[in-house]
Design a protein around this motif. Structure first.
Motif, mmCIF file in Angstrom:
data_model
loop_
_atom_site.group_PDB
_atom_site.id
_atom_site.type_symbol
_atom_site.label_atom_id
_atom_site.label_comp_id
_atom_site.label_asym_id
_atom_site.label_seq_id
_atom_site.Cartn_x
_atom_site.Cartn_y
_atom_site.Cartn_z
ATOM 1 N N MET A 1 30.191 75.076 -11.938
ATOM 2 C CA MET A 1 30.705 75.000 -13.307
ATOM 3 C C MET A 1 30.517 73.639 -13.967
ATOM 4 O O MET A 1 30.481 73.545 -15.188
ATOM 5 N N THR A 2 30.428 72.568 -13.175
ATOM 6 C CA THR A 2 30.362 71.235 -13.765
ATOM 7 C C THR A 2 29.639 70.266 -12.841
ATOM 8 O O THR A 2 29.662 70.438 -11.619
ATOM 9 N N ASP A 3 29.026 69.263 -13.464
ATOM 10 C CA ASP A 3 28.399 68.197 -12.682
ATOM 11 C C ASP A 3 29.172 66.879 -12.822
ATOM 12 O O ASP A 3 28.650 65.805 -12.528
ATOM 13 N N LYS A 4 30.425 66.969 -13.290
ATOM 14 C CA LYS A 4 31.255 65.759 -13.405
ATOM 15 C C LYS A 4 31.423 65.105 -12.029
ATOM 16 O O LYS A 4 31.493 65.790 -11.007
ATOM 17 N N PRO A 5 31.503 63.773 -11.987
ATOM 18 C CA PRO A 5 31.756 63.094 -10.713
ATOM 19 C C PRO A 5 33.089 63.546 -10.114
ATOM 20 O O PRO A 5 34.058 63.799 -10.844
ATOM 21 N N LEU A 6 33.114 63.636 -8.792
ATOM 22 C CA LEU A 6 34.295 64.131 -8.087
ATOM 23 C C LEU A 6 34.902 63.046 -7.195
ATOM 24 O O LEU A 6 34.182 62.299 -6.538
ATOM 25 N N TYR A 7 36.236 62.975 -7.190
ATOM 26 C CA TYR A 7 36.972 62.248 -6.162
ATOM 27 C C TYR A 7 37.494 63.316 -5.190
ATOM 28 O O TYR A 7 37.904 64.387 -5.614
ATOM 29 N N VAL A 8 37.515 62.998 -3.909
ATOM 30 C CA VAL A 8 38.017 63.952 -2.919
ATOM 31 C C VAL A 8 39.218 63.365 -2.213
ATOM 32 O O VAL A 8 39.240 62.178 -1.859
ATOM 33 N N ASP A 9 40.247 64.183 -2.023
ATOM 34 C CA ASP A 9 41.438 63.795 -1.264
ATOM 35 C C ASP A 9 41.658 64.832 -0.172
ATOM 36 O O ASP A 9 42.004 65.972 -0.441
ATOM 37 N N ALA A 10 41.446 64.405 1.082
ATOM 38 C CA ALA A 10 41.608 65.331 2.211
ATOM 39 C C ALA A 10 43.037 65.372 2.726
ATOM 40 O O ALA A 10 43.357 66.193 3.590
ATOM 41 N N ASN A 11 43.902 64.486 2.234
ATOM 42 C CA ASN A 11 45.317 64.492 2.622
ATOM 43 C C ASN A 11 45.517 64.612 4.139
ATOM 44 O O ASN A 11 46.288 65.440 4.606
ATOM 45 N N GLN A 12 44.749 63.819 4.897
ATOM 46 C CA GLN A 12 44.875 63.741 6.354
ATOM 47 C C GLN A 12 44.424 65.031 7.055
ATOM 48 O O GLN A 12 44.759 65.268 8.210
ATOM 49 N N GLY A 13 43.654 65.858 6.344
ATOM 50 C CA GLY A 13 43.337 67.182 6.867
ATOM 51 C C GLY A 13 42.254 67.233 7.922
ATOM 52 O O GLY A 13 42.138 68.222 8.647
ATOM 53 N N TRP A 14 41.424 66.181 8.021
ATOM 54 C CA TRP A 14 40.337 66.184 9.000
ATOM 55 C C TRP A 14 40.791 65.444 10.256
ATOM 56 O O TRP A 14 41.332 64.334 10.172
ATOM 57 N N LYS A 15 40.557 66.021 11.409
ATOM 58 C CA LYS A 15 41.092 65.469 12.652
ATOM 59 C C LYS A 15 40.029 64.889 13.592
ATOM 60 O O LYS A 15 40.357 64.133 14.496
ATOM 61 N N ASP A 16 38.759 65.251 13.409
ATOM 62 C CA ASP A 16 37.676 64.773 14.267
ATOM 63 C C ASP A 16 36.777 63.837 13.458
ATOM 64 O O ASP A 16 36.246 64.223 12.408
ATOM 65 N N LYS A 17 36.585 62.616 13.935
ATOM 66 C CA LYS A 17 35.862 61.619 13.146
ATOM 67 C C LYS A 17 34.390 61.981 12.943
ATOM 68 O O LYS A 17 33.807 61.675 11.896
ATOM 69 N N HIS A 18 33.775 62.632 13.917
ATOM 70 C CA HIS A 18 32.372 63.001 13.774
ATOM 71 C C HIS A 18 32.203 64.136 12.760
ATOM 72 O O HIS A 18 31.272 64.109 11.935
ATOM 73 N N GLU B 1 26.073 64.100 -1.046
ATOM 74 C CA GLU B 1 24.952 64.821 -1.657
ATOM 75 C C GLU B 1 25.396 65.716 -2.814
ATOM 76 O O GLU B 1 24.555 66.276 -3.515
ATOM 77 N N HIS B 2 26.717 65.849 -2.986
ATOM 78 C CA HIS B 2 27.246 66.736 -4.031
ATOM 79 C C HIS B 2 28.046 65.983 -5.094
ATOM 80 O O HIS B 2 28.964 66.533 -5.707
ATOM 81 N N GLY B 3 27.699 64.729 -5.323
ATOM 82 C CA GLY B 3 28.269 63.987 -6.441
ATOM 83 C C GLY B 3 29.689 63.506 -6.249
ATOM 84 O O GLY B 3 30.413 63.312 -7.235
ATOM 85 N N VAL B 4 30.103 63.281 -4.997
ATOM 86 C CA VAL B 4 31.440 62.749 -4.735
ATOM 87 C C VAL B 4 31.390 61.224 -4.745
ATOM 88 O O VAL B 4 30.458 60.616 -4.207
ATOM 89 N N VAL B 5 32.395 60.601 -5.359
ATOM 90 C CA VAL B 5 32.440 59.149 -5.533
ATOM 91 C C VAL B 5 33.094 58.460 -4.344
ATOM 92 O O VAL B 5 32.626 57.423 -3.869
#
Length: 337
Positions: A170-187, A198-202
């Motif tokens: 729907m949009t190509d606006k730049p994105l900020y992402v907040d995972a709120n501690q949701g990822w547990k494996d560093k790799h 690759e998907h326009g995240v800042v």
């Protein structure tokens, strides 16, 4: 000085879902400090997962006696006294801090932003948050974000790529992402960071649990995107701890007890060459305009609370080219309905 307060339940436009919980409303405590015929207004926003409530805020605020102070201009002394009454209660403390600064601005006949030497001309554009949801609802949310230049996307569950792909349809606006501690494996987190790049995240906020300090530092070192500490950065001392672990810090008035400590955190982050984002909880224009008064001192802003709520007691801030306009009025320049 006289302090009074009133409990409010702020209803959200959509259920707000992040990695670890979901809610449809947020308890607020609206505060007023009266002095010499003037009133200053403040706010505590208390998402339940942070441990504060109407009951805890009322209990804390009832212990405050401002009559012992001769003038609001003794704000350093007043805020030190409030902070020392009891540990914790950062949002309740922030409600006093915000009301005090609004009152001080009215006493001095100057906008709050001038107290902190903030220049409205350097105001960063604020993002608008898209919480975790079904593809259909995400598309509906994105369609309502036309006034905003940046979108902030909540991730951290099993549909992260679907969330981003739906938004990108729907949009190509730049994105900020907040995972709120949701990822547990560093790799796995690093793989996700490369995909997001690759998907326009800042940048990405709090990719992994705040207790995983070494893993967060490793991720920051190897990530193609900047990382921000959010849950890991509550109060002033946490800024120093963030150095070497994150690229930047997300400062929120409700976490750090208000404008005064936030201003100190911003200064310290600059000294440490950390990037700075000023964020918010589900808040009305009262707390948002308090944060906006400091936003020109920051690199990024996520101050979208008023646009994500329904039964708000104040008018929304003015938004021009995605940036909150700071009114040249005494105090916070609030407009009540």
């Amino acid at each position: 000085m006289k302090l009074s307060f009133k409990a409010v339940d702020l209803q959200l436009k959509y259920p707000f879902t992040i990695a670890n919980f979901s809610r449809t409303s947020t308890p607020l405590m609206m505060t007023t400090i009266e002095y010499d015929g003037l009133k200053g207004y403040g706010e505590a926003s208390m998402p339940p997962y942070l441990g504060e409530s109407h009951e805890s805020a009322a209990n804390f605020l009832s212990k405050i006696d401002l009559n012992q102070f001769s003038s609001p201009e003794n704000h350093d002394e007043i805020l030190a006294y409030v902070d020392a009454i009891a540990p914790g209660n950062p949002a309740a403390k922030a409600s006093v801090d915000i009301a005090l600064h609004d009152l001080l601005g009215k006493l001095k006949n100057e906008p709050c932003y001038k107290m902190f030497n903030a220049d409205p001309a350097t105001m960063p554009a604020t993002s608008c948050t898209i919480g975790i949801d079904t593809a259909e609802v995400v598309r509906k949310k994105v369609a309502e974000t036309a006034p905003f230049q940046f979108l902030k996307v909540k991730l951290g569950r099993d549909n992260d790529k679907e969330m981003i792909e739906t938004i990108r349809s729907m949009t190509d606006k730049p994105l900020y992402v907040d995972a709120n501690q949701g990822w547990k494996d560093k790799h796995e987190a690093l793989d996700m960071m490369h995909w997001l790049a690759e998907h326009g995240v800042v940048f990405v906020e709090q990719a992994m649990p705040k207790t995983m300090v070494d893993e967060n530092a490793w991720l920051t070192e190897h990530s193609p995107l900047p990382t921000f500490g959010d849950e890991a950065v509550q109060r002033f001392a946490d800024v120093d701890r963030a150095k070497g672990v994150y690229t930047g810090v997300n400062i929120k008035l409700m976490k750090c007890t208000g404008m005064w400590e936030a201003s100190r955190m911003i200064k310290r982050a600059r000294e440490l060459d950390l990037k700075i984002m000023i964020g918010c909880m589900s808040e009305t224009s009262c707390a948002i305009m308090a944060a906006a008064a400091l936003a020109p001192l920051c690199d990024y802003a996520d101050l979208d609370g008023p646009w994500l709520t329904i039964n708000k007691p104040l008018y929304d801030p003015e938004l021009v080219e995605g940036k909150i306009v700071l009114p040249n009025e005494p105090g916070l320049g609030l407009r009540w309905r």
